[in-house]
Design an enzyme around this catalytic site. Sequence first.
Site, PDB file in Angstrom:
ATOM      1  N   ASP A 234      -7.941  -5.146  -0.358  1.00 14.46           N
ATOM      2  CA  ASP A 234      -8.400  -6.012  -1.453  1.00 14.46           C
ATOM      3  C   ASP A 234      -8.080  -7.486  -1.250  1.00 14.46           C
ATOM      4  OD1 ASP A 234      -7.454  -3.211  -3.218  1.00 14.46           O
ATOM      5  OD2 ASP A 234      -9.506  -3.983  -3.204  1.00 14.46           O
TER       6      ASP A 234
ATOM      7  N   HIS B 281       0.860  -1.192   0.000  1.00 17.02           N
ATOM      8  CA  HIS B 281       0.000   0.000   0.000  1.00 17.02           C
ATOM      9  C   HIS B 281       0.890   1.233   0.000  1.00 17.02           C
ATOM     10  CE1 HIS B 281      -3.171   2.821   1.197  1.00 17.02           C
ATOM     11  NE2 HIS B 281      -4.003   1.899   0.802  1.00 17.02           N
TER      12      HIS B 281
HETATM   13  C1  SDX Z   1      -6.138   0.264  -3.008  1.00 17.75           C
HETATM   14  O1  SDX Z   1      -4.454   4.730  -1.806  1.00 17.75           O
HETATM   15  C2  SDX Z   1      -5.380   4.054  -1.283  1.00 17.75           C
HETATM   16  O2  SDX Z   1      -5.825   4.331  -0.192  1.00 17.75           O
HETATM   17  C3  SDX Z   1      -5.892   2.891  -2.109  1.00 17.75           C
HETATM   18  C4  SDX Z   1      -6.920   2.027  -1.424  1.00 17.75           C
HETATM   19  C5  SDX Z   1      -8.202   2.775  -1.180  1.00 17.75           C
HETATM   20  O3  SDX Z   1      -8.953   2.394  -0.262  1.00 17.75           O
HETATM   21  O4  SDX Z   1      -8.510   3.681  -1.973  1.00 17.75           O
HETATM   22  O5  SDX Z   1      -6.412   1.538  -0.189  1.00 17.75           O
HETATM   23  C6  SDX Z   1      -7.300   0.840  -2.287  1.00 17.75           C
HETATM   24  O6  SDX Z   1      -5.885   0.658  -4.119  1.00 17.75           O
HETATM   25  C7  SDX Z   1      -5.263  -0.735  -2.293  1.00 17.75           C
HETATM   26  C8  SDX Z   1      -4.061  -1.216  -3.167  1.00 17.75           C
HETATM   27  C9  SDX Z   1      -4.584  -2.279  -4.145  1.00 17.75           C
HETATM   28  N1  SDX Z   1      -3.513  -2.653  -5.095  1.00 17.75           N
HETATM   29  C10 SDX Z   1      -2.901  -3.853  -4.996  1.00 17.75           C
HETATM   30  O7  SDX Z   1      -3.099  -4.670  -4.109  1.00 17.75           O
HETATM   31  C11 SDX Z   1      -1.911  -4.121  -6.135  1.00 17.75           C
HETATM   32  C12 SDX Z   1      -0.671  -4.803  -5.569  1.00 17.75           C
HETATM   33  N2  SDX Z   1       0.046  -3.787  -4.799  1.00 17.75           N
HETATM   34  C13 SDX Z   1       1.085  -3.076  -5.447  1.00 17.75           C
HETATM   35  O8  SDX Z   1       0.993  -2.890  -6.814  1.00 17.75           O
HETATM   36  C14 SDX Z   1       1.639  -1.908  -4.650  1.00 17.75           C
HETATM   37  O9  SDX Z   1       1.883  -2.369  -3.387  1.00 17.75           O
HETATM   38  C15 SDX Z   1       0.814  -0.631  -4.578  1.00 17.75           C
HETATM   39  C16 SDX Z   1       0.520  -0.100  -5.915  1.00 17.75           C
HETATM   40  C17 SDX Z   1      -0.449  -0.841  -3.814  1.00 17.75           C
HETATM   41  C18 SDX Z   1       1.655   0.376  -3.822  1.00 17.75           C
HETATM   42  O10 SDX Z   1       2.776   0.561  -4.567  1.00 17.75           O
HETATM   43  P1  SDX Z   1       4.013   1.468  -4.034  1.00 17.75           P
HETATM   44  O11 SDX Z   1       3.825   1.861  -2.625  1.00 17.75           O
HETATM   45  O12 SDX Z   1       4.196   2.521  -5.056  1.00 17.75           O
HETATM   46  O13 SDX Z   1       5.188   0.431  -4.019  1.00 17.75           O
HETATM   47  P2  SDX Z   1       6.133   0.181  -5.227  1.00 17.75           P
HETATM   48  O14 SDX Z   1       5.318  -0.220  -6.413  1.00 17.75           O
HETATM   49  O15 SDX Z   1       7.080   1.336  -5.345  1.00 17.75           O
HETATM   50  O16 SDX Z   1       6.941  -1.108  -4.706  1.00 17.75           O
HETATM   51  C19 SDX Z   1       7.949  -0.976  -3.709  1.00 17.75           C
HETATM   52  C20 SDX Z   1       8.648  -2.319  -3.710  1.00 17.75           C
HETATM   53  C21 SDX Z   1       9.048  -2.774  -5.117  1.00 17.75           C
HETATM   54  O17 SDX Z   1      10.135  -3.676  -4.987  1.00 17.75           O
HETATM   55  P3  SDX Z   1      11.659  -3.097  -5.243  1.00 17.75           P
HETATM   56  O18 SDX Z   1      11.601  -2.365  -6.570  1.00 17.75           O
HETATM   57  O19 SDX Z   1      11.941  -2.228  -4.064  1.00 17.75           O
HETATM   58  O20 SDX Z   1      12.509  -4.365  -5.291  1.00 17.75           O
HETATM   59  O21 SDX Z   1       7.745  -3.328  -3.223  1.00 17.75           O
HETATM   60  C22 SDX Z   1       7.473  -4.238  -4.271  1.00 17.75           C
HETATM   61  C23 SDX Z   1       7.847  -3.574  -5.578  1.00 17.75           C
HETATM   62  O22 SDX Z   1       8.187  -4.539  -6.555  1.00 17.75           O
HETATM   63  N3  SDX Z   1       6.041  -4.509  -4.197  1.00 17.75           N
HETATM   64  C24 SDX Z   1       5.501  -5.709  -4.354  1.00 17.75           C
HETATM   65  C25 SDX Z   1       4.120  -5.524  -4.170  1.00 17.75           C
HETATM   66  N4  SDX Z   1       3.870  -4.228  -3.936  1.00 17.75           N
HETATM   67  C26 SDX Z   1       5.060  -3.590  -3.969  1.00 17.75           C
HETATM   68  N5  SDX Z   1       6.055  -6.915  -4.621  1.00 17.75           N
HETATM   69  C27 SDX Z   1       5.198  -7.966  -4.713  1.00 17.75           C
HETATM   70  N6  SDX Z   1       3.838  -7.878  -4.547  1.00 17.75           N
HETATM   71  C28 SDX Z   1       3.288  -6.661  -4.279  1.00 17.75           C
HETATM   72  N7  SDX Z   1       1.965  -6.555  -4.119  1.00 17.75           N
END
Ligand code: SDX
Length: 394
Positions: free
Chosen positions: A329, A272
Amino acid sequence: ETGYITFDEGYGNTGSCKSNITFIDGEKGILRYRGIPIEQLAEQSTFLCSAYLIIYGELPTETQLNAFRSKVAGAARLHENFRHHFEGFPSKAHPMAVLSSMLNSLGCYYPEMSSNNREQDLELFDDAAALLISKVRTIAAMTYRMSLGLPFNFPRKDMRYVENFLHMMFTEPYDEYEVSQEVADALDLFLLLHADHEQNCSTSTVRMVASGGANLFASVSAGVGALWGPLHGGANSAVVRMLEEIHASGDDGSRFIMAAKNGKARLMGFGHRVYKNYDPRAKIFGEAAERVLKALGREDPLLDIAHHLEQAALKDDYFIERKLYPNVDFYSGIVLKAIGIPVEMFTVMFAIGRMPGWIANWKEIAETSNKIHRPRQIYTGYTKRDYVPMADRG
Ligand code: SDX
């Protein structure tokens, strides 16, 4: 480089936007609607009561809640012409595309509420708010019926909010859909837990559109578009599809965790932007999934896989170092699946839940800010250079 934009919302300063609607502490996993902890609301409130709190800032008295409830109940029907709107879509059009279009079209039937004259739009705000909270269900249910070539069901005035929605979704000719209390409670909780969430992608979009003076219908329609993305509202259906693939492959989740750690897969429903601790909504949904499946006397192997993924990830350095925890989610799709909502409607369900939050944020902008949002950028393109006539190009 953090991707964090700042803009001036008319408070005379440039910084993050200000709001008094929802508070989140990502480090501590705290979520409060108008100061009231989500755990207490989940336990003691209902979706419509929490919607009133989010929109108007205070918990309603019994009289206020009954008036709000009857306003919503009385606004469920759509103008008969909407049939023609639905007929214009291919039957398998994505329900989020249909919803976004229909919400903007709705404003055309209420020009007095969608005038873009801020004073007038605010004067009629209460009616517009109740109408959107009510009709978003009707549009969603009609979209689902259209996708299956089934006749539409008219909303009923004698049904409460979620029961009416389930009736519009699933009643068949000569076969009234019976709503169990457990299913109704689970769906009401789903909507309550999605009702608002600070400055997420879709709510920020609503505020951006509202800041230009656009009406409530246009603003929430834009919010639907932003919510549609798989990284945001599309994640709930992505989680169930991920769990189904894991289940079909015979994996208990261990192989998937490895793939996620190697960057070959994303553990949907994890991570998140703000929560660097457990999303409090995920905890509540985890319990609700168990509860509703037990009440219905059903088991879902996807829940076992979800539990295994969660336990494995919470102990794994890759996830711990990146502070990746289950978010709203991760379990919510299992609750919707248990209720019988088809996976292609999951993000629409998120939109129905988030409607009060979008409405409240539109109102906050309309009432407090006369400044258009205009994020600045860090320019990384060419410095000044001259035009090259076609003959001299490579
Ligand atoms: C919602 O904002 C809100 O409040 C949203 C929400 C709401 O109520 O409105 O809460 C609802 O949208 C919840 C989020 C739903 N999305 C997902 O579950 C999709 C999976 N999650 C990710 O795509 C990610 O965690 C995000 C998009 C939610 C957040 O992304 P960030 O904070 O920008 O993190 P990032 O993409 O920069 O990742 C940081 C690191 C990376 O690794 P490195 O490059 O450091 O090696 O963490 C890793 C990413 O690869 N990572 C994950 C991951 N999420 C981040 N690795 C594996 N699985 C994941 N889910």
